[in-house]
Structures are given as structure tokens and as C-alpha cells.
Design an enzyme around this catalytic site. Sequence first.
Site, PDB file in Angstrom:
ATOM      1  CB  CYS A 151      50.805 145.131  33.130  1.00  0.00           C
ATOM      2  SG  CYS A 151      49.835 144.294  32.217  1.00  0.00           S
TER       3      CYS A 151
ATOM      4  CG  HIS B 287      52.768 141.957  29.395  1.00  0.00           C
ATOM      5  ND1 HIS B 287      53.661 142.712  30.203  1.00  0.00           N
ATOM      6  CD2 HIS B 287      51.787 141.636  30.685  1.00  0.00           C
ATOM      7  CE1 HIS B 287      53.524 143.195  31.342  1.00  0.00           C
ATOM      8  NE2 HIS B 287      52.428 142.198  31.678  1.00  0.00           N
TER       9      HIS B 287
ATOM     10  CD  GLU C  72      55.918 143.683  27.149  1.00  0.00           C
ATOM     11  OE1 GLU C  72      54.729 144.271  26.698  1.00  0.00           O
ATOM     12  OE2 GLU C  72      55.453 143.578  28.296  1.00  0.00           O
TER      13      GLU C  72
HETATM   14  N1  GLN Z   1      49.575 142.968  39.326  1.00  0.00           N
HETATM   15  C1  GLN Z   1      50.859 144.048  39.021  1.00  0.00           C
HETATM   16  C2  GLN Z   1      50.375 145.377  39.761  1.00  0.00           C
HETATM   17  O1  GLN Z   1      49.596 145.548  40.399  1.00  0.00           O
HETATM   18  C3  GLN Z   1      50.789 144.336  37.352  1.00  0.00           C
HETATM   19  C4  GLN Z   1      51.179 143.070  36.790  1.00  0.00           C
HETATM   20  C5  GLN Z   1      51.796 143.293  35.486  1.00  0.00           C
HETATM   21  O2  GLN Z   1      52.560 144.538  35.235  1.00  0.00           O
HETATM   22  N2  GLN Z   1      51.883 142.344  34.649  1.00  0.00           N
HETATM   23  O3  GLN Z   1      51.399 146.213  39.802  1.00  0.00           O
END
Ligand code: GLN
Length: 201
Positions: free
Chosen positions: A82, A173, A175
Amino acid sequence: MSEAPLVGVLALQGDFVDHEVALQRAGLRTRQVRSPAQLDGLHGLVLPGGESTTMLTLLGVEGLWEPLGSTLRSGLPVFATCAGMILLAERVENPSQRSYGLLPITVVRNGYGRQFHSGTFALESKVLPPGTTGTFIRAPRITAVGAGCEVLARRGADAVLVQCGSILAACFHPELQPELHPVVERFAASVRRHAGAVVRS
Ligand code: GLN
């Protein structure tokens, strides 16, 4: 090697503790990385999820931007989820922001909507066991994948797990799921291979 391989987890912000728990469950040792010296002697590196803009600010404040970049480019196995994926992408949209540009992909931040659209969804993949799911939280959406980047899993039509050289990156995710997730196992296997190669050379 007598000791298990050591994986650094960038620990400036975000869900780094969940990554440590998942990696330890896969039999690896972990180290929280908050300063350049903590990048030495690692066999793998994780960039966790969280808030990429905050991570960018803290990387600057802690003097980690350059040293982390050198480690990322050194060829050791990297797993980015992410916000971590956003930090590595070649192109970031909504809004655009600085990144290492090491992953030949375009990502749209919060591309699946905000909190309301978060949840656990089925993944389609030829390399993950049938029934594997991914938990998405304000996830980035991959809108373009360049050459040299293999798509390992999709959610609907969208690429959500990619392998680009030594970097494995997920919009979701693994994890955070209670069982040992196949994506964590895949990364752990690549860390073991890399650690074995370092010992033999
Ligand atoms: N929305 C977050 C960002 O733009 C990322 C979200 C996440 O890591 N779950 O950095």
C-alpha cells in the site's frame, strides 16, 4: 546459516508491527528501521502500509531518503504494501508526490475510494492458492504496469500484486490476515534464497 535471515521493517509510521509479527510467524528475524545504520546487514526489507505522505516527510526528517534508496536499489528482496508501494511507484497520481520510481507502475492513491470501500476481497492468481483473499484499506489502484513487471494477482481486472525484479508489491495487506498469508510466505522464501546466496558468495 545458523540464525534465521534478518528483515528490516521501515518503522517510521504505519502497520510495521503487523509486518514483524507476520514475518516472525514465517520464521524470519525482524528489525525496526528508523535510522540509516539500521539498514546494515539486512537480508530483506519491508515498506509497510500507512500514510505515504507522512512517511515521505519522516524519511526526510530522519535522513533516510538517500540511504534507504541505496538499499532498495541493492537487489535485496523488498516487500512493499500500500503506502510502501506508493513510495516505490514510478508515477503517483491523486495527488502526485515524490517517489523512488523503482516500480514501473502508475498508482492512483485511494483509487478504490476511502474507508467505506475498504474490506477483504477475492484475488485471482495463477501463483497463489485458490481462495486467497486480500484486505484493502484506502488502497492505491494500479492503473498501468510497465515492461519488466509481472502481475501475480488481480482483483477483478486490476493488477493488485506485482513482482518487478527484486521488489514484490501489493495494494492489499497480507500481514493483517490472521493466518500465514501465501504472499508473506512467497516473500520469506525469496529472503531465504537471497540470504543463502550471500552466505555462499
Ligand atoms: N491511502 C494511503 C496513502 O495514500 C495508503 C493506505 C494504506 O497504506 N493502506 O498513502
